[in-house]
Design a protein around this motif. Structure first.
Motif, PDB file in Angstrom:
ATOM      1  N   LEU A  57      35.530   5.077   5.304  1.00 44.74           N
ATOM      2  CA  LEU A  57      36.968   5.105   5.052  1.00 44.74           C
ATOM      3  C   LEU A  57      37.721   4.750   6.312  1.00 44.74           C
ATOM      4  CD1 LEU A  57      37.277   8.455   3.036  1.00 44.74           C
ATOM      5  CD2 LEU A  57      36.774   6.168   2.173  1.00 44.74           C
ATOM      6  N   ALA A  77      40.667   5.522   8.376  1.00 48.98           N
ATOM      7  CA  ALA A  77      41.549   6.692   8.468  1.00 48.98           C
ATOM      8  C   ALA A  77      42.722   6.474   9.402  1.00 48.98           C
ATOM      9  CB  ALA A  77      40.739   7.905   8.919  1.00 48.98           C
ATOM     10  N   HIS A 114      43.858   7.375   4.226  1.00 52.55           N
ATOM     11  CA  HIS A 114      42.461   7.040   4.059  1.00 52.55           C
ATOM     12  C   HIS A 114      42.345   5.891   3.055  1.00 52.55           C
ATOM     13  CE1 HIS A 114      42.126  11.072   5.764  1.00 52.55           C
ATOM     14  NE2 HIS A 114      40.866  10.805   6.064  1.00 52.55           N
ATOM     15  N   SER A 154      43.486   8.743  -0.218  1.00 52.89           N
ATOM     16  CA  SER A 154      43.973  10.012   0.331  1.00 52.89           C
ATOM     17  C   SER A 154      44.181  11.054  -0.747  1.00 52.89           C
ATOM     18  CB  SER A 154      45.273   9.778   1.110  1.00 52.89           C
ATOM     19  OG  SER A 154      45.078   8.869   2.171  1.00 52.89           O
ATOM     20  N   GLU A 211      34.755  15.284   7.574  1.00 50.04           N
ATOM     21  CA  GLU A 211      35.005  13.896   7.953  1.00 50.04           C
ATOM     22  C   GLU A 211      34.287  13.641   9.274  1.00 50.04           C
ATOM     23  OE1 GLU A 211      39.014  12.565   7.948  1.00 50.04           O
ATOM     24  OE2 GLU A 211      39.512  13.542   6.040  1.00 50.04           O
ATOM     25  N   GLY A 253      35.551   3.810  11.179  1.00 50.16           N
ATOM     26  CA  GLY A 253      36.339   4.808  10.460  1.00 50.16           C
ATOM     27  C   GLY A 253      35.641   6.145  10.400  1.00 50.16           C
TER      28      GLY A 253
END
Length: 514
Positions: free
Chosen positions: A359, A361, A366, A383, A415, A421
Protein backbone atom coordinates in the motif's frame (compact mmCIF):
# COMPACT_ATOMS: atom_id res chain seq x y z
CA UNK A 1 -52.89 -39.40 3.08
CA UNK A 2 -51.05 -36.76 5.12
CA UNK A 3 -49.05 -34.35 2.97
CA UNK A 4 -45.27 -34.56 3.50
CA UNK A 5 -43.43 -31.75 5.19
CA UNK A 6 -40.81 -31.47 2.43
CA UNK A 7 -40.67 -32.37 -1.25
CA UNK A 8 -37.15 -32.64 -2.72
CA UNK A 9 -37.27 -31.90 -6.46
CA UNK A 10 -34.39 -33.34 -8.50
CA UNK A 11 -33.88 -32.85 -12.27
CA UNK A 12 -31.90 -35.78 -13.68
CA UNK A 13 -30.33 -36.34 -17.06
CA UNK A 14 -27.86 -39.15 -17.82
CA UNK A 15 -26.78 -39.04 -14.18
CA UNK A 16 -25.20 -42.49 -14.10
CA UNK A 17 -23.29 -43.30 -10.89
CA UNK A 18 -23.20 -39.63 -9.86
CA UNK A 19 -26.79 -40.03 -8.65
CA UNK A 20 -25.90 -42.56 -5.97
CA UNK A 21 -24.54 -40.11 -3.36
CA UNK A 22 -27.77 -38.14 -3.46
CA UNK A 23 -29.89 -41.30 -3.22
CA UNK A 24 -27.88 -42.60 -0.27
CA UNK A 25 -28.17 -39.25 1.54
CA UNK A 26 -31.96 -39.22 1.03
CA UNK A 27 -32.26 -42.73 2.45
CA UNK A 28 -30.22 -41.66 5.51
CA UNK A 29 -32.37 -38.65 6.37
CA UNK A 30 -33.35 -38.33 10.02
CA UNK A 31 -36.74 -36.99 8.89
CA UNK A 32 -38.91 -40.14 8.67
CA UNK A 33 -39.80 -41.36 5.15
CA UNK A 34 -43.48 -40.64 5.72
CA UNK A 35 -42.69 -36.96 6.33
CA UNK A 36 -40.80 -36.19 3.13
CA UNK A 37 -40.73 -37.19 -0.51
CA UNK A 38 -38.30 -36.87 -3.38
CA UNK A 39 -39.61 -36.17 -6.87
CA UNK A 40 -37.05 -37.10 -9.52
CA UNK A 41 -37.79 -35.68 -12.96
CA UNK A 42 -36.01 -37.69 -15.64
CA UNK A 43 -35.32 -35.27 -18.49
CA UNK A 44 -35.28 -37.86 -21.27
CA UNK A 45 -32.15 -39.72 -20.13
CA UNK A 46 -30.62 -42.21 -22.57
CA UNK A 47 -28.12 -43.98 -20.28
CA UNK A 48 -30.27 -46.05 -17.93
CA UNK A 49 -30.89 -43.27 -15.41
CA UNK A 50 -34.66 -43.59 -15.96
CA UNK A 51 -34.59 -47.32 -15.18
CA UNK A 52 -32.51 -46.74 -12.05
CA UNK A 53 -35.06 -44.18 -10.85
CA UNK A 54 -37.96 -46.53 -11.58
CA UNK A 55 -36.26 -49.23 -9.47
CA UNK A 56 -35.73 -46.72 -6.69
CA UNK A 57 -39.37 -45.61 -6.72
CA UNK A 58 -40.57 -49.23 -6.66
CA UNK A 59 -38.48 -49.95 -3.56
CA UNK A 60 -39.21 -46.72 -1.67
CA UNK A 61 -42.74 -45.29 -1.88
CA UNK A 62 -41.63 -41.83 -0.72
CA UNK A 63 -39.28 -41.53 -3.72
CA UNK A 64 -41.14 -40.87 -6.97
CA UNK A 65 -40.10 -40.42 -10.60
CA UNK A 66 -41.66 -38.45 -13.44
CA UNK A 67 -40.42 -39.00 -17.02
CA UNK A 68 -40.51 -36.15 -19.56
CA UNK A 69 -39.13 -35.58 -23.05
CA UNK A 70 -35.67 -34.08 -23.07
CA UNK A 71 -35.71 -30.30 -22.56
CA UNK A 72 -31.94 -29.88 -22.49
CA UNK A 73 -31.89 -27.59 -19.43
CA UNK A 74 -32.82 -27.93 -15.73
CA UNK A 75 -35.64 -25.35 -15.61
CA UNK A 76 -38.46 -27.44 -17.10
CA UNK A 77 -37.70 -30.52 -14.94
CA UNK A 78 -37.72 -28.34 -11.82
CA UNK A 79 -41.03 -26.75 -12.77
CA UNK A 80 -42.53 -30.16 -13.51
CA UNK A 81 -41.26 -31.33 -10.12
CA UNK A 82 -43.02 -28.47 -8.35
CA UNK A 83 -46.25 -29.34 -10.17
CA UNK A 84 -46.02 -32.92 -8.83
CA UNK A 85 -44.82 -31.99 -5.34
CA UNK A 86 -47.14 -32.48 -2.36
CA UNK A 87 -44.94 -31.11 0.43
CA UNK A 88 -45.53 -28.03 2.54
CA UNK A 89 -42.02 -26.98 1.50
CA UNK A 90 -39.98 -27.69 -1.64
CA UNK A 91 -36.21 -28.10 -1.84
CA UNK A 92 -34.42 -28.06 -5.21
CA UNK A 93 -31.44 -30.42 -5.37
CA UNK A 94 -29.09 -31.37 -8.21
CA UNK A 95 -28.56 -34.99 -9.15
CA UNK A 96 -24.82 -34.96 -8.37
CA UNK A 97 -25.01 -33.25 -4.94
CA UNK A 98 -26.06 -34.67 -1.58
CA UNK A 99 -27.58 -33.78 1.81
CA UNK A 100 -26.31 -33.85 5.36
CA UNK A 101 -28.05 -36.64 7.28
CA UNK A 102 -30.23 -34.28 9.36
CA UNK A 103 -30.68 -31.62 6.68
CA UNK A 104 -34.38 -31.96 5.90
CA UNK A 105 -35.39 -32.31 9.55
CA UNK A 106 -33.40 -29.25 10.60
CA UNK A 107 -34.46 -27.13 7.60
CA UNK A 108 -38.13 -27.88 8.12
CA UNK A 109 -37.95 -27.29 11.89
CA UNK A 110 -36.26 -23.93 11.34
CA UNK A 111 -38.80 -22.95 8.69
CA UNK A 112 -41.74 -23.92 10.89
CA UNK A 113 -40.33 -22.20 13.97
CA UNK A 114 -39.89 -18.94 12.05
CA UNK A 115 -42.90 -19.18 9.70
CA UNK A 116 -40.48 -18.74 6.81
CA UNK A 117 -41.19 -18.54 3.10
CA UNK A 118 -37.56 -19.43 2.42
CA UNK A 119 -34.72 -21.10 4.33
CA UNK A 120 -31.13 -21.12 3.06
CA UNK A 121 -29.15 -23.95 4.63
CA UNK A 122 -25.39 -23.95 5.09
CA UNK A 123 -23.58 -25.39 2.08
CA UNK A 124 -20.21 -27.11 1.67
CA UNK A 125 -18.45 -26.78 -1.67
CA UNK A 126 -16.57 -29.63 -3.33
CA UNK A 127 -14.58 -28.24 -6.25
CA UNK A 128 -16.80 -25.15 -6.36
CA UNK A 129 -17.24 -22.06 -4.23
CA UNK A 130 -20.15 -21.48 -1.85
CA UNK A 131 -21.06 -18.40 0.21
CA UNK A 132 -18.93 -17.87 3.31
CA UNK A 133 -19.99 -14.71 5.10
CA UNK A 134 -23.67 -15.58 4.72
CA UNK A 135 -23.15 -18.65 6.89
CA UNK A 136 -21.12 -17.02 9.64
CA UNK A 137 -24.18 -17.23 11.94
CA UNK A 138 -27.85 -18.23 12.01
CA UNK A 139 -30.11 -15.49 10.68
CA UNK A 140 -33.80 -15.98 11.55
CA UNK A 141 -34.86 -12.64 10.01
CA UNK A 142 -32.58 -12.13 7.03
CA UNK A 143 -33.34 -9.56 4.36
CA UNK A 144 -31.56 -8.26 1.29
CA UNK A 145 -30.85 -5.10 3.29
CA UNK A 146 -29.42 -6.67 6.47
CA UNK A 147 -27.68 -9.84 5.21
CA UNK A 148 -25.62 -10.95 2.18
CA UNK A 149 -28.51 -13.00 0.78
CA UNK A 150 -27.67 -11.81 -2.72
CA UNK A 151 -24.49 -13.93 -2.50
CA UNK A 152 -26.59 -17.11 -2.63
CA UNK A 153 -28.46 -17.36 -5.93
CA UNK A 154 -28.33 -21.09 -6.65
CA UNK A 155 -31.66 -22.90 -6.36
CA UNK A 156 -30.60 -25.19 -3.50
CA UNK A 157 -32.96 -23.78 -0.90
CA UNK A 158 -36.17 -24.59 0.97
CA UNK A 159 -39.26 -22.74 -0.33
CA UNK A 160 -42.80 -22.76 1.03
CA UNK A 161 -44.77 -24.33 -1.83
CA UNK A 162 -47.82 -22.09 -1.32
CA UNK A 163 -45.49 -19.07 -1.55
CA UNK A 164 -44.17 -20.27 -4.93
CA UNK A 165 -47.71 -20.83 -6.18
CA UNK A 166 -49.10 -17.56 -4.80
CA UNK A 167 -46.57 -15.50 -6.76
CA UNK A 168 -46.24 -17.97 -9.66
CA UNK A 169 -42.51 -18.19 -9.04
CA UNK A 170 -40.99 -20.65 -11.49
CA UNK A 171 -37.76 -21.11 -13.42
CA UNK A 172 -37.66 -19.51 -16.90
CA UNK A 173 -37.58 -22.37 -19.38
CA UNK A 174 -35.51 -22.92 -22.50
CA UNK A 175 -31.77 -22.99 -23.05
CA UNK A 176 -30.62 -19.93 -21.14
CA UNK A 177 -28.13 -18.96 -18.48
CA UNK A 178 -28.76 -17.58 -14.98
CA UNK A 179 -32.20 -19.22 -14.84
CA UNK A 180 -31.68 -19.91 -11.12
CA UNK A 181 -30.79 -16.24 -10.56
CA UNK A 182 -34.05 -15.13 -12.19
CA UNK A 183 -36.11 -17.45 -9.98
CA UNK A 184 -34.24 -16.92 -6.69
CA UNK A 185 -34.02 -13.12 -7.02
CA UNK A 186 -37.80 -12.89 -7.46
CA UNK A 187 -38.28 -15.14 -4.46
CA UNK A 188 -35.92 -13.09 -2.28
CA UNK A 189 -37.64 -9.86 -3.27
CA UNK A 190 -41.12 -11.25 -2.53
CA UNK A 191 -40.41 -13.42 0.54
CA UNK A 192 -42.13 -12.29 3.74
CA UNK A 193 -39.57 -14.11 5.92
CA UNK A 194 -36.23 -15.55 4.85
CA UNK A 195 -34.00 -17.46 7.27
CA UNK A 196 -30.40 -18.67 7.10
CA UNK A 197 -29.46 -21.88 8.94
CA UNK A 198 -25.70 -21.86 9.51
CA UNK A 199 -24.96 -24.23 12.40
CA UNK A 200 -25.31 -27.44 10.35
CA UNK A 201 -24.06 -28.30 6.85
CA UNK A 202 -27.29 -29.10 5.04
CA UNK A 203 -26.16 -29.41 1.44
CA UNK A 204 -22.99 -30.56 -0.33
CA UNK A 205 -22.52 -28.84 -3.69
CA UNK A 206 -20.15 -30.64 -6.05
CA UNK A 207 -18.45 -29.88 -9.34
CA UNK A 208 -18.31 -33.10 -11.32
CA UNK A 209 -14.93 -34.05 -12.73
CA UNK A 210 -16.52 -34.84 -16.08
CA UNK A 211 -18.46 -31.52 -16.09
CA UNK A 212 -21.44 -33.63 -17.01
CA UNK A 213 -24.33 -31.65 -15.58
CA UNK A 214 -26.81 -29.86 -17.78
CA UNK A 215 -25.25 -26.40 -17.79
CA UNK A 216 -21.53 -27.21 -17.58
CA UNK A 217 -20.58 -25.80 -21.00
CA UNK A 218 -18.67 -22.64 -21.91
CA UNK A 219 -21.06 -19.73 -22.16
CA UNK A 220 -21.79 -17.69 -25.25
CA UNK A 221 -20.78 -14.15 -24.17
CA UNK A 222 -23.53 -12.24 -26.03
CA UNK A 223 -26.31 -14.58 -24.90
CA UNK A 224 -25.02 -14.76 -21.35
CA UNK A 225 -24.99 -11.01 -20.86
CA UNK A 226 -28.44 -10.75 -22.41
CA UNK A 227 -29.66 -13.09 -19.67
CA UNK A 228 -27.77 -11.06 -17.07
CA UNK A 229 -29.60 -7.91 -18.19
CA UNK A 230 -32.91 -9.77 -17.72
CA UNK A 231 -32.02 -10.55 -14.09
CA UNK A 232 -31.12 -6.89 -13.53
CA UNK A 233 -34.55 -6.01 -14.92
CA UNK A 234 -36.15 -8.07 -12.13
CA UNK A 235 -34.21 -6.15 -9.49
CA UNK A 236 -35.05 -2.82 -11.10
CA UNK A 237 -38.77 -3.67 -11.16
CA UNK A 238 -38.82 -4.10 -7.36
CA UNK A 239 -36.08 -1.78 -6.01
CA UNK A 240 -35.89 1.97 -6.52
CA UNK A 241 -32.61 3.58 -7.67
CA UNK A 242 -30.33 4.20 -4.74
CA UNK A 243 -27.90 2.48 -2.36
CA UNK A 244 -29.83 -0.82 -2.06
CA UNK A 245 -30.21 -1.23 -5.83
CA UNK A 246 -26.53 -0.36 -6.28
CA UNK A 247 -25.58 -2.99 -3.68
CA UNK A 248 -27.71 -5.65 -5.36
CA UNK A 249 -26.38 -4.79 -8.83
CA UNK A 250 -22.88 -4.98 -7.37
CA UNK A 251 -23.32 -8.72 -6.90
CA UNK A 252 -23.45 -9.27 -10.69
CA UNK A 253 -20.68 -6.80 -11.43
CA UNK A 254 -18.49 -8.60 -8.89
CA UNK A 255 -19.42 -12.25 -9.55
CA UNK A 256 -20.37 -12.37 -13.22
CA UNK A 257 -18.07 -9.69 -14.67
CA UNK A 258 -14.96 -8.77 -12.68
CA UNK A 259 -14.52 -12.37 -11.45
CA UNK A 260 -14.18 -13.51 -15.09
CA UNK A 261 -11.61 -10.81 -15.89
CA UNK A 262 -9.12 -11.44 -13.11
CA UNK A 263 -6.33 -13.76 -12.04
CA UNK A 264 -6.02 -17.36 -13.17
CA UNK A 265 -9.59 -17.45 -14.45
CA UNK A 266 -8.80 -14.91 -17.17
CA UNK A 267 -5.35 -16.29 -17.93
CA UNK A 268 -6.56 -19.89 -18.32
CA UNK A 269 -9.46 -19.01 -20.65
CA UNK A 270 -9.02 -19.14 -24.45
CA UNK A 271 -7.71 -15.71 -25.38
CA UNK A 272 -10.24 -14.96 -28.15
CA UNK A 273 -13.19 -16.03 -25.97
CA UNK A 274 -11.87 -14.00 -23.00
CA UNK A 275 -11.62 -10.93 -25.25
CA UNK A 276 -15.29 -11.37 -26.24
CA UNK A 277 -16.26 -11.63 -22.56
CA UNK A 278 -14.32 -8.46 -21.78
CA UNK A 279 -15.96 -6.53 -24.62
CA UNK A 280 -19.48 -7.67 -23.67
CA UNK A 281 -18.71 -6.83 -20.05
CA UNK A 282 -17.73 -3.31 -21.02
CA UNK A 283 -21.08 -2.84 -22.77
CA UNK A 284 -23.04 -3.93 -19.68
CA UNK A 285 -20.96 -1.71 -17.40
CA UNK A 286 -21.59 1.33 -19.58
CA UNK A 287 -25.31 0.59 -20.11
CA UNK A 288 -26.61 -0.71 -16.79
CA UNK A 289 -24.50 0.14 -13.76
CA UNK A 290 -24.78 3.47 -11.97
CA UNK A 291 -21.52 5.00 -10.68
CA UNK A 292 -22.32 3.86 -7.13
CA UNK A 293 -22.18 0.20 -8.16
CA UNK A 294 -18.46 0.06 -8.92
CA UNK A 295 -17.71 2.62 -6.21
CA UNK A 296 -18.72 0.07 -3.58
CA UNK A 297 -16.26 -2.54 -4.83
CA UNK A 298 -12.76 -3.09 -3.42
CA UNK A 299 -9.90 -1.33 -5.25
CA UNK A 300 -8.75 -4.20 -7.48
CA UNK A 301 -12.29 -4.75 -8.75
CA UNK A 302 -12.80 -1.03 -9.25
CA UNK A 303 -9.66 -1.08 -11.37
CA UNK A 304 -10.88 -4.08 -13.38
CA UNK A 305 -14.25 -2.38 -13.94
CA UNK A 306 -12.53 0.78 -15.22
CA UNK A 307 -10.25 -1.21 -17.53
CA UNK A 308 -13.20 -3.20 -18.93
CA UNK A 309 -15.29 -0.06 -19.36
CA UNK A 310 -12.42 1.45 -21.37
CA UNK A 311 -11.82 -1.80 -23.35
CA UNK A 312 -8.20 -1.99 -22.10
CA UNK A 313 -7.75 -5.71 -22.68
CA UNK A 314 -3.89 -5.86 -22.50
CA UNK A 315 -3.93 -4.12 -19.12
CA UNK A 316 -6.57 -6.55 -17.86
CA UNK A 317 -4.21 -9.42 -18.68
CA UNK A 318 -1.25 -7.66 -17.04
CA UNK A 319 -3.26 -7.17 -13.87
CA UNK A 320 -4.46 -10.79 -13.98
CA UNK A 321 -0.87 -12.05 -14.13
CA UNK A 322 -0.05 -10.10 -10.95
CA UNK A 323 -3.16 -11.26 -9.10
CA UNK A 324 -2.61 -14.90 -10.08
CA UNK A 325 0.35 -14.87 -7.67
CA UNK A 326 -1.68 -13.74 -4.64
CA UNK A 327 -1.37 -16.07 -1.65
CA UNK A 328 -1.36 -16.01 2.15
CA UNK A 329 1.79 -16.65 4.12
CA UNK A 330 0.72 -17.82 7.60
CA UNK A 331 2.24 -19.36 10.70
CA UNK A 332 1.20 -20.54 14.17
CA UNK A 333 3.19 -18.55 16.71
CA UNK A 334 1.90 -20.42 19.76
CA UNK A 335 -0.52 -23.22 20.53
CA UNK A 336 -1.89 -24.41 23.86
CA UNK A 337 -4.38 -27.05 25.01
CA UNK A 338 -6.25 -26.44 28.25
CA UNK A 339 -8.75 -29.22 28.94
CA UNK A 340 -10.78 -29.50 25.75
CA UNK A 341 -9.89 -26.02 24.43
CA UNK A 342 -7.19 -25.51 21.82
CA UNK A 343 -5.82 -21.95 21.60
CA UNK A 344 -3.78 -20.77 18.62
CA UNK A 345 -1.88 -17.52 18.06
CA UNK A 346 -1.66 -16.94 14.30
CA UNK A 347 0.18 -14.42 12.10
CA UNK A 348 -0.54 -14.02 8.37
CA UNK A 349 -0.01 -11.60 5.47
CA UNK A 350 -0.76 -11.37 1.74
CA UNK A 351 1.89 -11.73 -0.96
CA UNK A 352 1.99 -11.74 -4.76
CA UNK A 353 4.66 -14.19 -5.78
CA UNK A 354 7.46 -13.55 -3.29
CA UNK A 355 6.66 -9.86 -2.89
CA UNK A 356 4.34 -8.32 -0.30
CA UNK A 357 1.06 -6.76 -1.40
CA UNK A 358 1.93 -3.13 -0.92
CA UNK A 359 0.00 0.00 0.00
CA UNK A 360 1.15 3.53 -0.79
CA UNK A 361 0.70 5.32 2.53
CA UNK A 362 1.84 8.77 1.45
CA UNK A 363 -0.12 11.93 2.33
CA UNK A 364 -2.11 10.21 5.08
CA UNK A 365 -4.05 7.97 2.64
CA UNK A 366 -3.63 4.32 1.76
CA UNK A 367 -3.77 3.24 -1.89
CA UNK A 368 -3.22 -0.21 -3.35
CA UNK A 369 -0.12 -0.45 -5.55
CA UNK A 370 -0.95 -2.20 -8.84
CA UNK A 371 1.24 -2.97 -11.89
CA UNK A 372 -0.94 -0.91 -14.29
CA UNK A 373 -0.53 2.77 -15.14
CA UNK A 374 -3.13 5.37 -16.02
CA UNK A 375 -5.74 4.50 -13.37
CA UNK A 376 -7.50 7.22 -11.42
CA UNK A 377 -5.81 7.14 -7.95
CA UNK A 378 -9.23 7.42 -6.34
CA UNK A 379 -10.00 3.91 -7.59
CA UNK A 380 -7.11 2.51 -5.54
CA UNK A 381 -8.12 4.06 -2.20
CA UNK A 382 -8.26 1.52 0.65
CA UNK A 383 -8.20 3.79 3.71
CA UNK A 384 -11.89 3.19 4.43
CA UNK A 385 -11.48 -0.59 4.02
CA UNK A 386 -8.71 -1.11 6.56
CA UNK A 387 -11.16 -1.38 9.45
CA UNK A 388 -12.77 -4.37 7.69
CA UNK A 389 -9.52 -6.24 7.06
CA UNK A 390 -9.50 -9.36 9.22
CA UNK A 391 -7.83 -12.66 9.88
CA UNK A 392 -10.08 -15.65 10.56
CA UNK A 393 -9.15 -19.18 11.50
CA UNK A 394 -11.27 -21.89 9.92
CA UNK A 395 -11.53 -25.62 10.56
CA UNK A 396 -12.56 -27.81 7.62
CA UNK A 397 -13.21 -31.54 7.49
CA UNK A 398 -10.66 -33.00 5.07
CA UNK A 399 -13.03 -35.38 3.29
CA UNK A 400 -16.52 -34.08 4.05
CA UNK A 401 -16.06 -30.37 3.30
CA UNK A 402 -17.83 -29.09 6.44
CA UNK A 403 -16.30 -25.77 7.50
CA UNK A 404 -16.62 -23.64 10.62
CA UNK A 405 -15.21 -20.31 11.79
CA UNK A 406 -13.38 -20.45 15.12
CA UNK A 407 -14.05 -17.75 17.71
CA UNK A 408 -11.25 -15.20 17.33
CA UNK A 409 -10.25 -12.34 19.60
CA UNK A 410 -7.21 -10.16 20.07
CA UNK A 411 -7.09 -9.26 16.38
CA UNK A 412 -4.32 -6.79 15.52
CA UNK A 413 -3.47 -5.23 12.16
CA UNK A 414 0.14 -4.12 11.88
CA UNK A 415 1.43 -1.76 9.19
CA UNK A 416 4.95 -2.95 8.48
CA UNK A 417 7.24 -0.78 6.30
CA UNK A 418 8.39 -2.34 3.05
CA UNK A 419 9.91 -1.09 -0.20
CA UNK A 420 7.49 1.33 -1.84
CA UNK A 421 5.08 1.65 1.08
CA UNK A 422 3.68 -0.58 3.81
CA UNK A 423 2.31 -4.11 4.04
CA UNK A 424 -0.47 -5.31 6.33
CA UNK A 425 0.38 -8.09 8.81
CA UNK A 426 -2.46 -9.75 10.72
CA UNK A 427 -2.31 -11.24 14.21
CA UNK A 428 -5.16 -13.12 15.93
CA UNK A 429 -5.91 -15.53 18.76
CA UNK A 430 -8.35 -18.36 17.94
CA UNK A 431 -9.99 -20.93 20.21
CA UNK A 432 -11.51 -24.31 19.39
CA UNK A 433 -13.63 -26.41 21.75
CA UNK A 434 -12.32 -29.80 20.69
CA UNK A 435 -15.30 -31.66 22.17
CA UNK A 436 -17.97 -29.53 20.43
CA UNK A 437 -16.60 -29.49 16.86
CA UNK A 438 -19.39 -30.08 14.31
CA UNK A 439 -21.94 -30.26 17.15
CA UNK A 440 -20.07 -33.20 18.70
CA UNK A 441 -19.84 -35.21 15.45
CA UNK A 442 -16.21 -34.72 14.46
CA UNK A 443 -15.18 -38.18 13.20
CA UNK A 444 -12.40 -37.84 10.64
CA UNK A 445 -9.54 -35.46 9.94
CA UNK A 446 -9.83 -31.67 10.11
CA UNK A 447 -7.61 -29.07 8.49
CA UNK A 448 -6.92 -25.68 10.03
CA UNK A 449 -6.68 -22.67 7.73
CA UNK A 450 -5.84 -19.00 8.07
CA UNK A 451 -8.24 -16.86 6.04
CA UNK A 452 -7.38 -13.25 5.26
CA UNK A 453 -10.12 -10.88 4.15
CA UNK A 454 -8.40 -7.73 2.96
CA UNK A 455 -9.11 -5.06 0.36
CA UNK A 456 -11.36 -7.33 -1.70
CA UNK A 457 -9.51 -10.62 -1.36
CA UNK A 458 -10.53 -13.58 0.73
CA UNK A 459 -7.61 -16.02 0.59
CA UNK A 460 -6.82 -19.15 2.60
CA UNK A 461 -3.59 -20.82 3.65
CA UNK A 462 -3.15 -24.18 5.35
CA UNK A 463 -1.86 -23.97 8.88
CA UNK A 464 0.65 -26.67 9.93
CA UNK A 465 -1.76 -28.48 12.24
CA UNK A 466 -4.38 -31.18 11.70
CA UNK A 467 -6.91 -32.80 14.04
CA UNK A 468 -7.79 -36.50 13.84
CA UNK A 469 -10.88 -37.97 15.55
CA UNK A 470 -11.16 -41.77 15.48
CA UNK A 471 -14.87 -41.56 16.37
CA UNK A 472 -17.50 -39.16 17.70
CA UNK A 473 -16.71 -38.55 21.36
CA UNK A 474 -13.08 -39.65 21.03
CA UNK A 475 -10.25 -37.36 22.06
CA UNK A 476 -8.46 -35.90 19.06
CA UNK A 477 -4.91 -36.45 17.97
CA UNK A 478 -3.12 -33.22 17.03
CA UNK A 479 -0.66 -33.67 14.18
CA UNK A 480 1.99 -31.05 13.39
CA UNK A 481 2.47 -30.84 9.63
CA UNK A 482 5.52 -29.95 7.65
CA UNK A 483 5.13 -27.00 5.29
CA UNK A 484 7.00 -25.77 2.24
CA UNK A 485 9.04 -27.75 -0.27
CA UNK A 486 9.97 -30.57 2.12
CA UNK A 487 6.32 -31.13 2.91
CA UNK A 488 5.36 -31.25 -0.79
CA UNK A 489 8.16 -33.75 -1.52
CA UNK A 490 7.05 -35.83 1.45
CA UNK A 491 3.46 -35.96 0.22
CA UNK A 492 4.63 -37.07 -3.23
CA UNK A 493 6.81 -39.78 -1.64
CA UNK A 494 3.92 -41.07 0.47
CA UNK A 495 1.70 -41.33 -2.61
CA UNK A 496 4.39 -43.24 -4.50
CA UNK A 497 5.49 -45.42 -1.56
CA UNK A 498 2.54 -45.75 0.85
CA UNK A 499 3.26 -46.99 4.36
CA UNK A 500 0.75 -47.99 7.10
CA UNK A 501 -0.08 -45.15 9.49
CA UNK A 502 0.69 -45.66 13.19
CA UNK A 503 -2.25 -46.27 15.50
CA UNK A 504 -3.63 -43.15 17.11
CA UNK A 505 -2.58 -42.81 20.75
CA UNK A 506 -5.16 -42.60 23.50
CA UNK A 507 -5.13 -40.56 26.68
CA UNK A 508 -6.94 -38.07 28.84
CA UNK A 509 -5.77 -35.05 26.82
CA UNK A 510 -5.49 -34.58 23.06
CA UNK A 511 -2.28 -36.24 21.96
CA UNK A 512 0.29 -34.45 19.84
CA UNK A 513 1.84 -36.04 16.78
CA UNK A 514 4.89 -34.52 15.12
Amino acid sequence: MTAPKVSVVVPAYNSGPHLEKLIASLLRQSLPPGQFEAVFVDDGSTDGTGSRLDELAAAHPHLRVVHIDNSGWPSRPRNVGVAHARGEYVFFADDDDWFGDEALERLYAYAAANDADMVIGKMAGHGRSVPRELFRKNRPRATLANAPLIDSLTSHKLFRRSFLNEHQIRFPEGRRRLEDHAMVVRALLLSRRTCVLSDYVCYHHQRRQDAGNLTAHRLDPAGYFTNLREVLDIVDAHVEPGPLRDRLHRRWLRNEITSRLRGKRLLEAPEEWAAQVALESGKVIRERFAPGVAAGLPPLQRAITALAEQDRLPDLRRLAEWEAGIRVRARIDRRHVDGAVLTLAVTAALESGDQPVTLDAAHGRHRLVLPVDGLDPVLLEVSDLLARARLDVVVRRKDGGEEFFLPVDGRQLEERPCRGGVRLVHHAMARLDLSALNSGRPTGSWLLKARITENGWTVDARLPLMLHYAADGAEPVLETLRVGLRARLGRVARRLFPWPSPAAPHGRRPAART
